[in-house]
Design a protein around this motif. Structure first.
Motif, PDB file in Angstrom:
ATOM      1  N   PRO A  21       0.780  -1.232   0.000  1.00  0.00           N
ATOM      2  CA  PRO A  21       0.000   0.000   0.000  1.00  0.00           C
ATOM      3  C   PRO A  21       0.824   1.301   0.000  1.00  0.00           C
ATOM      4  CG  PRO A  21       0.075  -0.930   2.216  1.00  0.00           C
ATOM      5  CD  PRO A  21       0.830  -1.872   1.336  1.00  0.00           C
ATOM      6  N   ARG A  54      -1.113   5.678  -3.744  1.00  0.00           N
ATOM      7  CA  ARG A  54      -1.413   6.871  -2.963  1.00  0.00           C
ATOM      8  C   ARG A  54      -0.212   7.665  -2.488  1.00  0.00           C
ATOM      9  NH1 ARG A  54      -3.354   2.786   1.670  1.00  0.00           N
ATOM     10  NH2 ARG A  54      -2.215   3.601   3.459  1.00  0.00           N
ATOM     11  N   ALA A  58       7.313   5.244   1.110  1.00  0.00           N
ATOM     12  CA  ALA A  58       7.154   5.671   2.516  1.00  0.00           C
ATOM     13  C   ALA A  58       8.264   5.129   3.403  1.00  0.00           C
ATOM     14  CB  ALA A  58       5.801   5.232   3.046  1.00  0.00           C
ATOM     15  N   ALA A  60      11.915   2.341   4.090  1.00  0.00           N
ATOM     16  CA  ALA A  60      12.339   0.952   4.030  1.00  0.00           C
ATOM     17  C   ALA A  60      11.164   0.082   4.473  1.00  0.00           C
ATOM     18  CB  ALA A  60      13.526   0.754   4.959  1.00  0.00           C
ATOM     19  N   ASP A  61      11.213  -1.192   4.133  1.00  0.00           N
ATOM     20  CA  ASP A  61      10.151  -2.108   4.552  1.00  0.00           C
ATOM     21  C   ASP A  61      10.442  -2.530   6.005  1.00  0.00           C
ATOM     22  OD1 ASP A  61       8.454  -4.196   5.066  1.00  0.00           O
ATOM     23  OD2 ASP A  61       8.591  -5.032   3.041  1.00  0.00           O
ATOM     24  N   ILE A  62       9.645  -1.971   6.920  1.00  0.00           N
ATOM     25  CA  ILE A  62       9.926  -2.170   8.352  1.00  0.00           C
ATOM     26  C   ILE A  62       9.861  -3.652   8.723  1.00  0.00           C
ATOM     27  CG2 ILE A  62       9.229  -1.476  10.706  1.00  0.00           C
ATOM     28  CD1 ILE A  62       7.884   0.984   9.354  1.00  0.00           C
ATOM     29  N   GLY A  99      13.629   6.019   4.114  1.00  0.00           N
ATOM     30  CA  GLY A  99      14.354   5.556   2.934  1.00  0.00           C
ATOM     31  C   GLY A  99      13.801   6.144   1.639  1.00  0.00           C
ATOM     32  N   GLU A 102      15.417   9.438   1.449  1.00  0.00           N
ATOM     33  CA  GLU A 102      16.844   9.191   1.229  1.00  0.00           C
ATOM     34  C   GLU A 102      17.109   8.787  -0.219  1.00  0.00           C
ATOM     35  OE1 GLU A 102      16.944   6.493   4.688  1.00  0.00           O
ATOM     36  OE2 GLU A 102      18.777   7.555   5.243  1.00  0.00           O
ATOM     37  N   GLU A 122      12.422   8.107  11.123  1.00  0.00           N
ATOM     38  CA  GLU A 122      13.021   6.893  11.713  1.00  0.00           C
ATOM     39  C   GLU A 122      13.064   6.930  13.238  1.00  0.00           C
ATOM     40  OE1 GLU A 122      14.092   8.410   9.004  1.00  0.00           O
ATOM     41  OE2 GLU A 122      14.880   6.993   7.534  1.00  0.00           O
ATOM     42  N   GLY A 130      19.167   5.375   7.828  1.00  0.00           N
ATOM     43  CA  GLY A 130      20.282   4.428   7.654  1.00  0.00           C
ATOM     44  C   GLY A 130      20.790   4.381   6.236  1.00  0.00           C
ATOM     45  N   ARG A 269      -1.591  -0.352  14.137  1.00  0.00           N
ATOM     46  CA  ARG A 269      -2.357  -0.632  12.917  1.00  0.00           C
ATOM     47  C   ARG A 269      -3.235  -1.870  13.098  1.00  0.00           C
ATOM     48  NH1 ARG A 269       1.439   2.662  12.534  1.00  0.00           N
ATOM     49  NH2 ARG A 269       1.274   4.326  11.016  1.00  0.00           N
ATOM     50  N   LYS A 273      -8.143  -3.130  13.560  1.00  0.00           N
ATOM     51  CA  LYS A 273      -8.799  -4.191  12.778  1.00  0.00           C
ATOM     52  C   LYS A 273      -9.708  -4.995  13.716  1.00  0.00           C
ATOM     53  CE  LYS A 273      -5.221  -4.560   9.251  1.00  0.00           C
ATOM     54  NZ  LYS A 273      -4.269  -3.521   9.573  1.00  0.00           N
TER      55      LYS A 273
HETATM   56  N1  3HC Z   1       7.212  -0.797   5.886  1.00  0.00           N
HETATM   57  C1  3HC Z   1       6.320  -1.811   5.917  1.00  0.00           C
HETATM   58  N2  3HC Z   1       4.980  -1.638   6.008  1.00  0.00           N
HETATM   59  C2  3HC Z   1       4.543  -0.380   6.071  1.00  0.00           C
HETATM   60  C3  3HC Z   1       5.405   0.727   6.052  1.00  0.00           C
HETATM   61  C4  3HC Z   1       6.803   0.494   5.949  1.00  0.00           C
HETATM   62  N3  3HC Z   1       7.715   1.481   5.890  1.00  0.00           N
HETATM   63  N4  3HC Z   1       4.669   1.864   6.151  1.00  0.00           N
HETATM   64  C5  3HC Z   1       3.383   1.473   6.216  1.00  0.00           C
HETATM   65  N5  3HC Z   1       3.310   0.118   6.163  1.00  0.00           N
HETATM   66  C6  3HC Z   1       2.086  -0.704   6.150  1.00  0.00           C
HETATM   67  C7  3HC Z   1       1.324  -0.585   7.454  1.00  0.00           C
HETATM   68  O1  3HC Z   1       1.790  -1.521   8.402  1.00  0.00           O
HETATM   69  C8  3HC Z   1      -0.100  -0.879   6.996  1.00  0.00           C
HETATM   70  O2  3HC Z   1      -0.209  -2.272   6.855  1.00  0.00           O
HETATM   71  P1  3HC Z   1      -1.618  -2.993   7.100  1.00  0.00           P
HETATM   72  O3  3HC Z   1      -2.562  -2.413   6.097  1.00  0.00           O
HETATM   73  O4  3HC Z   1      -1.317  -4.424   6.926  1.00  0.00           O
HETATM   74  O5  3HC Z   1      -2.019  -2.632   8.509  1.00  0.00           O
HETATM   75  C9  3HC Z   1      -0.149  -0.271   5.598  1.00  0.00           C
HETATM   76  O6  3HC Z   1       1.214  -0.140   5.178  1.00  0.00           O
HETATM   77  C10 3HC Z   1      -0.800   1.085   5.538  1.00  0.00           C
HETATM   78  O7  3HC Z   1      -0.216   1.920   6.516  1.00  0.00           O
HETATM   79  P2  3HC Z   1      -1.073   2.965   7.348  1.00  0.00           P
HETATM   80  O8  3HC Z   1      -2.299   2.309   7.876  1.00  0.00           O
HETATM   81  O9  3HC Z   1      -0.138   3.597   8.307  1.00  0.00           O
HETATM   82  O10 3HC Z   1      -1.517   3.980   6.206  1.00  0.00           O
HETATM   83  P3  3HC Z   1      -1.722   5.536   6.294  1.00  0.00           P
HETATM   84  O11 3HC Z   1      -2.196   5.958   4.967  1.00  0.00           O
HETATM   85  O12 3HC Z   1      -2.507   5.906   7.492  1.00  0.00           O
HETATM   86  O13 3HC Z   1      -0.248   6.158   6.521  1.00  0.00           O
HETATM   87  C11 3HC Z   1       2.088   6.407   6.094  1.00  0.00           C
HETATM   88  C12 3HC Z   1       0.702   6.040   5.524  1.00  0.00           C
HETATM   89  C13 3HC Z   1       2.111   7.882   6.499  1.00  0.00           C
HETATM   90  C14 3HC Z   1       3.114   6.163   5.029  1.00  0.00           C
HETATM   91  C15 3HC Z   1       2.361   5.547   7.358  1.00  0.00           C
HETATM   92  O14 3HC Z   1       2.135   4.192   7.035  1.00  0.00           O
HETATM   93  C16 3HC Z   1       3.760   5.645   7.894  1.00  0.00           C
HETATM   94  O15 3HC Z   1       4.071   6.589   8.590  1.00  0.00           O
HETATM   95  N6  3HC Z   1       4.613   4.648   7.606  1.00  0.00           N
HETATM   96  C17 3HC Z   1       5.920   4.536   8.165  1.00  0.00           C
HETATM   97  C18 3HC Z   1       6.877   5.520   7.570  1.00  0.00           C
HETATM   98  C19 3HC Z   1       8.265   5.319   8.150  1.00  0.00           C
HETATM   99  O16 3HC Z   1       8.455   5.221   9.340  1.00  0.00           O
HETATM  100  N7  3HC Z   1       9.277   5.295   7.263  1.00  0.00           N
HETATM  101  C20 3HC Z   1      10.613   5.058   7.668  1.00  0.00           C
HETATM  102  C21 3HC Z   1      10.898   3.601   7.695  1.00  0.00           C
HETATM  103  S1  3HC Z   1      12.489   3.213   8.354  1.00  0.00           S
HETATM  104  C22 3HC Z   1      13.540   3.581   7.090  1.00  0.00           C
HETATM  105  O17 3HC Z   1      13.143   4.027   6.046  1.00  0.00           O
HETATM  106  C23 3HC Z   1      14.970   3.276   7.360  1.00  0.00           C
HETATM  107  C24 3HC Z   1      15.862   3.863   6.350  1.00  0.00           C
HETATM  108  O18 3HC Z   1      16.425   5.049   6.827  1.00  0.00           O
HETATM  109  C25 3HC Z   1      16.982   2.917   6.017  1.00  0.00           C
END
Ligand code: 3HC
Length: 689
Positions: A21, A54, A58, A60-62, A99, A102, A122, A130, A269, A273
């Motif tokens: 998503p 959309r 957003a 890295a894949d957490i 990411g 980045e 992060e 990272g 999240r 549900k």
């Molecule tokens: N990795 C894996 N899954 C993710 C994800 C991510 N980065 N971001 C969102 N998801 C998943 C959620 O778990 C959710 O899954 P589900 O439907 O199974 O419950 C689905 O995507 C939708 O997420 P939301 O319900 O949060 O959707 P919203 O539209 O309300 O919000 C968003 C969207 C603002 C992008 C919000 O999801 C968000 O803040 N995501 C995290 C962003 C984040 O923290 N990014 C940094 C990651 S760490 C990183 O990048 C490290 C790098 O520096 C190396």
């Protein structure tokens, strides 16, 4: 499904990421981008990275964190972008986070949709960027912006991104068309941030963001690690900075803090549900009613307006109705003035709010939420008045913190449409919503409430019926131990300090003074003494009876000078406590911080485990969500259950058993589920009923 595709548009190679998503940078995405960049068509003169769906990427894949790394890693993708012989443009809509931002910083240009936001969140996961975020951003936008985004974790708007130089252009609409034209006409050169000069040192910015981290993010390792990484790059150059950032990131990924915060990310999240076995269909809600125009009613009405509902407000007292109505309009005006909502949205909210002259105003409502005085008889009267007039299928919700939803539901026809919606005050600000499912509540009504919670921007958690539901039932165990510790010899200051050092935002006695000691006092009058530990509130009762009701009267456990909210030590309180101890025949003893924390926090955990075992909470993670969002439990500890799992359930069970030996089993009987999970090596935070 192909998550990365590419096609030529004129001389621009458009690479599209389509990983719903949120286009997280999963392995297939990384691989797809690297492959597309490795085989550039000869006609291409520029590359454009766009995302379907959309949002832009957003992050890295957490869900991949903590698992063995799969090649190519994100660093390889960024290297491929930088080494690409053609200029690369990132076209950002929705959010470019972590990411995702980045990755765009490794591109040569960034163009944004006007509604897009960019950020480095992060720290909210106990991590630092990272993939070069602490190094490239400072070279592009300066030290202050580099620190601001990565320390606060808060995203900024497209226009702010343009102002600080992150965006090269912002488009009102037609992002992809405009971005293709930008790539063809403007993006003529490589502009690699790796080769850009380091920005000048900004000592003020370092001081300011270090202060921010200590004050607003107390106890968290990640914000300080961000500052360390930014400084290292500034002092030692890009490559050294990148290496240092990576090392800090790796350490944090395996830290308790980051695991706890990642747990909360997914828990929040999941909480929204439906619990296992619930299979309802949401009912469309367009018109909502609110009964009671006091503080709670006002906050609830504002939340409903924000969710796009038409709202009818009613109060039996016309003067209160008028004050509440004006208050709602004032908050809307304030939100407009602060730029939180647009003029169109403010006008829409004002227009969707109406005052009802009497009960008949609710005729057309799909849902009515009562927020009147916390008293069963008053609430029954309200429900009876509603049941007589509203549609038989209109949902009847009660905003109660403690009362028995089943008893209330039985008082009206069609109890299957009744449920509790426990908002936290101020209701339009606080994120947590406890959705209380009665024995008769239908699945359709429950999933409708979950959908409404999401529309209102709340974090919803389903609770079963019991005194205080999940949150307040647990907090009473915590408060009880604090009160007993006071009686046994600890001072209010020592108890407050021990739990704030643990990470709670405020101690129980500062909190009680703030809430008003008379509130608990009058609530207790409705209980029979076998329902609570009377000794734990002897001092509280004494203070109230002396007129010391907390902050509002200038004294309670602490004293307050000139209307100031700072709690000050009060020798008079010491005398009152000493007199109560003498009266009860108690010789005070020295109590250390460890015992204080264990008694308060383990009581919370044990009560939580009891209610999880009873099925009041559907999942252990829901309990953590309630505590992190409604009670200030430190997010970096992940909630009480995540903390219990981390210290070890066998240790928690053993301590509870020793408290039972010392203080008796009335309050210290270990919850059966806690014992069971301690024995089986299970975990509370991931337990699901
Ligand atoms: N990795 C894996 N899954 C993710 C994800 C991510 N980065 N971001 C969102 N998801 C998943 C959620 O778990 C959710 O899954 P589900 O439907 O199974 O419950 C689905 O995507 C939708 O997420 P939301 O319900 O949060 O959707 P919203 O539209 O309300 O919000 C968003 C969207 C603002 C992008 C919000 O999801 C968000 O803040 N995501 C995290 C962003 C984040 O923290 N990014 C940094 C990651 S760490 C990183 O990048 C490290 C790098 O520096 C190396």
């Amino acid at each position: 499904m192909q998550v990365v595709s590419h096609a030529l548009e004129g001389a621009v190679l458009v690479i599209t990421v389509d990983n719903p998503p949120v286009n997280a940078l999963s392995h297939a995405v990384r691989e797809g981008i690297v492959n597309a960049l490795s085989d550039l068509p000869s006609e291409a003169e520029a590359v454009l990275i766009v995302c379907a769906g959309r949002t832009f990427i957003a992050g890295a894949d957490i869900s991949e964190f903590g698992k063995p790394p799969l090649s190519p890693g994100l660093a390889d993708v960024l290297e491929a972008l930088e080494n690409c012989p053609l200029p690369v443009v990132a076209a950002i809509h929705g959010q470019a986070l972590g990411g995702g931002l980045e990755l765009s910083l490794a591109c040569d240009y960034r163009v944004l949709d006007s509604k897009a936001r960019v950020g480095l969140p992060e720290v909210n996961l106990g991590l630092i960027p990272g993939a070069g975020g602490t190094q490239r951003l400072q070279r592009l936008a300066g030290v202050d912006t580099g620190l601001k985004l990565a320390v606060s974790g808060k995203p900024i708007s497209a226009n702010e991104a343009l102002d600080v130089g992150i965006a090269d252009a912002v488009f009102q609409d037609q992002l992809v068309t405009n971005a293709v034209a930008f790539a063809a006409e403007t993006a003529k050169q490589k502009r690699c941030l790796r080769d850009a000069p380091a920005p000048p040192m900004d000592t003020d910015a370092f001081d300011r963001w270090t202060g921010y981290a200590h004050k607003k993010m107390r106890g968290q390792a990640a914000p300080l690690a961000v500052i360390d990484a930014v400084r290292h790059g500034l002092e030692n150059g890009f490559e050294a900075g990148l290496k240092h950032e990576r090392a800090l990131f790796e350490d944090l990924v395996s830290s308790h803090q980051s695991k706890a915060m990642r747990h909360l990310f997914f828990a929040e999240r999941l909480a929204g549900k439906p619990p296992r076995g619930v299979e309802g269909k949401p009912i469309a809600l367009s018109q909502a009613g609110v009964v009671g125009a006091g503080t709670m009613g006002v906050g609830i009405a504002l939340s409903l307006l924000a969710a796009g509902k038409d709202v009818v407000l009613f109060d039996v007292k016309p003067a209160a109705l008028s004050v509440g109505y004006d208050r709602i309009r004032a908050v809307i005006d304030g939100d407009l003035a602060k730029g939180r909502i647009s003029e169109t949205e403010a006008a829409s909210r004002r227009q969707r709010l109406t005052k009802a002259e009497d009960w008949s105003g609710f005729d057309q409502c799909d849902i009515i939420i009562e927020a009147v005085f916390e008293d069963m008889e008053i609430k029954k009267t309200v429900f009876a008045a509603l049941a007589e007039r509203v549609r038989a299928d209109a949902i009847l919700a009660t905003n109660t913190s403690y009362l028995d939803i089943d008893e209330l539901a039985r008082s009206v026809p069609h109890p299957n449409r009744v449920l509790g919606l426990h908002f936290f005050s101020p209701a339009h600000i606080m994120k947590l919503l406890e959705i209380v499912r009665g024995e008769a509540t239908s699945d359709d009504v429950l999933v409708t409430a979950l959908a409404l919670g999401k529309q209102m921007g709340k974090i919803s958690v389903v609770s079963g019926v019991c005194h205080g539901f999940i949150g307040n039932r647990m907090i009473s165990a915590y408060g009880r131990e604090a009160g007993l510790l006071l009686l046994e010899g600890a001072s209010p200051q020592a108890i407050d300090k021990a739990v704030t050092d643990f990470g709670m935002p405020m101690g129980p006695f500062t909190m009680a003074d703030m809430a008003g000691l008379d509130i608990g006092y009058s609530n207790r009058k409705k209980l029979s003494p076998d329902q609570y530990e009377t000794r734990a509130v002897l001092v509280h009762d004494q203070l109230v009876e002396m007129g010391r009701k907390g902050q509002k009267t200038g004294s309670g456990f602490y004293r307050y000078e000139d209307g100031n909210r700072t709690p000050l030590h009060d020798a008079k309180t010491d005398e009152i406590i000493a007199a109560v101890r003498t009266r009860e025949g108690i010789t005070p003893r020295e109590i250390d911080a460890e015992e204080i924390v264990e008694r308060c926090i383990f009581a919370l955990i044990n009560e939580g485990a009891a209610l999880l075992g009873e099925g009041i909470a559907a999942r252990g993670s829901d309990v953590d969500v309630v505590y992190a969002n409604g009670y200030g439990f430190p997010r970096w500890r992940g909630g009480p259950f995540s903390y219990a799992d981390q210290v070890g359930l066998d240790y928690v069970a053993e301590r509870i058993a020793s408290f039972a030996e010392r203080f008796g089993t009335r309050w210290w009987t270990p919850a059966p589920l806690l014992i069971e999970l301690a024995k089986s090596g299970g975990a509370l935070a991931t337990h699901e009923n």
